[in-house]
Motif scaffolding. Structure first.
Motif, PDB file in Angstrom:
ATOM      1  N   HIS A   9       0.826  -1.205   0.000  1.00 50.16           N
ATOM      2  CA  HIS A   9       0.000   0.000   0.000  1.00 50.16           C
ATOM      3  C   HIS A   9       0.858   1.252   0.000  1.00 50.16           C
ATOM      4  CE1 HIS A   9      -4.100  -1.638   1.578  1.00 50.16           C
ATOM      5  NE2 HIS A   9      -3.510  -2.510   0.785  1.00 50.16           N
ATOM      6  N   ALA A  12      -1.798   8.090   1.654  1.00 50.88           N
ATOM      7  CA  ALA A  12      -2.291   9.338   1.077  1.00 50.88           C
ATOM      8  C   ALA A  12      -1.963  10.553   1.936  1.00 50.88           C
ATOM      9  CB  ALA A  12      -3.806   9.256   0.873  1.00 50.88           C
ATOM     10  N   ASP A  30      -7.263  12.528  -5.483  1.00 50.49           N
ATOM     11  CA  ASP A  30      -7.316  11.930  -6.811  1.00 50.49           C
ATOM     12  C   ASP A  30      -5.932  11.880  -7.455  1.00 50.49           C
ATOM     13  OD1 ASP A  30      -9.972  11.241  -6.902  1.00 50.49           O
ATOM     14  OD2 ASP A  30     -10.622  13.067  -7.916  1.00 50.49           O
ATOM     15  N   LEU A  33      -4.041   9.056  -5.820  1.00 48.22           N
ATOM     16  CA  LEU A  33      -4.552   7.769  -6.300  1.00 48.22           C
ATOM     17  C   LEU A  33      -4.006   7.456  -7.681  1.00 48.22           C
ATOM     18  CD1 LEU A  33      -8.291   7.931  -5.139  1.00 48.22           C
ATOM     19  CD2 LEU A  33      -6.483   6.508  -4.171  1.00 48.22           C
ATOM     20  N   ASP A  34      -3.972   8.459  -8.554  1.00 50.95           N
ATOM     21  CA  ASP A  34      -3.449   8.253  -9.903  1.00 50.95           C
ATOM     22  C   ASP A  34      -1.964   7.888  -9.880  1.00 50.95           C
ATOM     23  OD1 ASP A  34      -5.888   8.727 -11.148  1.00 50.95           O
ATOM     24  OD2 ASP A  34      -5.486  10.854 -11.506  1.00 50.95           O
ATOM     25  N   THR A  36      -0.327   6.513  -7.399  1.00 49.45           N
ATOM     26  CA  THR A  36      -0.208   5.181  -6.800  1.00 49.45           C
ATOM     27  C   THR A  36      -0.549   4.110  -7.825  1.00 49.45           C
ATOM     28  OG1 THR A  36      -0.752   6.059  -4.615  1.00 49.45           O
ATOM     29  CG2 THR A  36      -1.022   3.684  -4.933  1.00 49.45           C
ATOM     30  N   ILE A  49      -4.191   1.631  -0.834  1.00 48.36           N
ATOM     31  CA  ILE A  49      -3.800   2.915  -0.261  1.00 48.36           C
ATOM     32  C   ILE A  49      -4.363   3.025   1.144  1.00 48.36           C
ATOM     33  CG2 ILE A  49      -5.820   4.208  -1.111  1.00 48.36           C
ATOM     34  CD1 ILE A  49      -3.494   6.401  -1.863  1.00 48.36           C
ATOM     35  N   HIS A  57      -8.975  15.367   1.951  1.00 47.05           N
ATOM     36  CA  HIS A  57      -9.047  14.022   1.377  1.00 47.05           C
ATOM     37  C   HIS A  57     -10.387  13.355   1.679  1.00 47.05           C
ATOM     38  CE1 HIS A  57      -4.433  13.316   0.686  1.00 47.05           C
ATOM     39  NE2 HIS A  57      -4.925  14.324  -0.008  1.00 47.05           N
ATOM     40  N   VAL A  74     -11.478   4.494  -5.693  1.00 48.95           N
ATOM     41  CA  VAL A  74     -10.341   3.621  -5.385  1.00 48.95           C
ATOM     42  C   VAL A  74     -10.379   2.349  -6.226  1.00 48.95           C
ATOM     43  CG1 VAL A  74      -9.283   2.220  -3.568  1.00 48.95           C
ATOM     44  CG2 VAL A  74     -10.053   4.545  -3.053  1.00 48.95           C
ATOM     45  N   ARG A  77      -9.424   2.260  -9.943  1.00 51.02           N
ATOM     46  CA  ARG A  77      -7.985   2.328 -10.201  1.00 51.02           C
ATOM     47  C   ARG A  77      -7.283   1.025  -9.836  1.00 51.02           C
ATOM     48  NH1 ARG A  77      -9.617   7.595  -8.639  1.00 51.02           N
ATOM     49  NH2 ARG A  77      -8.635   9.292  -9.842  1.00 51.02           N
ATOM     50  N   LEU A  79      -7.310  -0.497  -6.895  1.00 55.94           N
ATOM     51  CA  LEU A  79      -6.751  -0.434  -5.546  1.00 55.94           C
ATOM     52  C   LEU A  79      -7.783  -0.823  -4.509  1.00 55.94           C
ATOM     53  CD1 LEU A  79      -4.943   3.024  -5.936  1.00 55.94           C
ATOM     54  CD2 LEU A  79      -3.874   0.753  -6.065  1.00 55.94           C
TER      55      LEU A  79
END
Length: 347
Positions: A9, A12, A30, A33-34, A36, A49, A57, A74, A77, A79
């Motif tokens: 993981h 964030a 966001d 997240l992108d 990651t 994450i 957040h 999440v 993506r 995740l």
């Protein structure tokens, strides 16, 4: 076949911690997240994450619809969500865990909300593992004014927090970090966990950057395990003391952060000075990341504990320029993979 546990993981909260009006602007969730999801090393990607329950957040008062939107953001993506940081600090609506009745009630109120969110994310199928992270929300100097009284006050509040967590099917992890009173040394941290005495509900969140500072005795010189002039080329002397540290705290460890540190402290924005997080390839880094991680992820006989079903990279207080560079996260992921290759397992 390569190991697929523990899951890997990213965190964030480095997009928030140390940022703000007197520093750089926060980085949107966001974007993190992108970054990651975009990291990849020889076909391996991050699995998930870990999140802080704080604006900008994920608000601690998020509605079910907002949490559903988070889960969708999440999962689309590729995740999952792991551990959650409860915003127990006074500036964010919490209160000192050794404070008066009102302060402790505010602390526990934030724990309650965090546990509720954790349960909802589990129900949404996006959070298969992870804990709720807490700390004492007070500083070492205030704690030291009456050590015994304040340590027992923190333990009492943590006990009440355990009752809340148990009600929601959650576990709590106390963050071992030199900036939190009563948790600022390895000895005080172990003492606090023993005072609470609820290992089924409360354990330790061990971060490799922060716990390295435990060895140095920052904020607790009497508990230093290495001299100030320690020769970092003497690996045998280092690991002799590192083993003392990990043998004491490993049995409590239920959440683990992979990190690098150069044996100095750093703070930015409003965050107190604490263990400096370095990039994994920083030439000043003092840790062989994969080797040192084994002292936490394997027991005294060298067997895997398999206690932490996911591990997380923590890299707080990096400049935004560094954090918004995709190559940063490829390097981080490579370090995470090295830990799993050395100390993981297959399921």
């Amino acid at each position: 076949m390569s190991n697929n546990y523990p899951k890997l993981h990213n965190a964030a909260w480095p997009g928030i911690v140390g940022k703000g009006d007197d520093s750089e602007p926060p980085i949107e969730l966001d974007a993190l997240l992108d970054l990651t999801a975009g990291a990849e090393v020889n076909g391996t990607k991050f699995d998930g994450i870990d999140l802080i329950l704080s604006e900008p957040h994920v608000g601690i008062d998020s509605t079910p619809d907002q949490l559903s939107a988070l889960a969708e953001a999440v999962t689309k993506r590729g995740l999952e969500i792991g551990s959650l940081v409860a915003p127990v600090w006074p500036p964010l609506g919490g209160g000192s865990s050794m404070g008066d009745e009102k302060e402790c009630a505010a602390f526990l109120g934030q724990v309650e909300k965090a546990c509720q969110i954790g349960a909802q994310l589990r129900e949404l199928g996006v959070r298969p593992n992870g804990v709720i992270r807490i700390d004492s929300a007070c500083d070492p100097g205030s704690w030291a004014a009456d050590r015994e009284k304040n340590q027992r006050a923190i333990a009492d509040t943590f006990n009440k927090a355990c009752d809340i967590a148990s009600k929601h099917g959650e576990r709590l992890a106390a963050e071992g970090e030199i900036c939190w009173g009563g948790m600022h040394s390895w000895r005080a941290m172990a003492e606090l966990l023993e005072l609470v005495g609820r290992p089924e509900t409360l354990g330790l969140q061990a971060d490799m950057a922060h716990t390295l500072l435990y060895l140095m005795g920052y904020n607790a010189p009497d508990d230093a395990l290495l001299p100030a002039d320690h020769d970092w080329s003497d690996k045998a002397a280092f690991y002799e003391q590192y083993k003392k540290l990990t043998d004491t705290l490993r049995p409590w460890t239920i959440d683990f952060h992979v990190a690098q540190n150069d044996a100095t402290v750093f703070g930015s924005g409003s965050h107190d000075k604490t263990g400096r997080h370095c990039l994994p390839d920083d030439p000043n880094g003092k840790l062989d990341i994969a080797e040192a991680a084994g002292y936490w992820l394997r027991d005294e006989s060298g067997e895997l504990t398999k206690t932490c079903r996911h591990i997380c990279w923590d890299g707080c207080m990096f400049p935004n320029e560094t954090m918004l560079n995709q190559e940063t996260w490829n390097k981080v992921l490579s370090a995470m993979v090295s830990v799993r290759d050395a100390h993981g397992w297959q399921e």
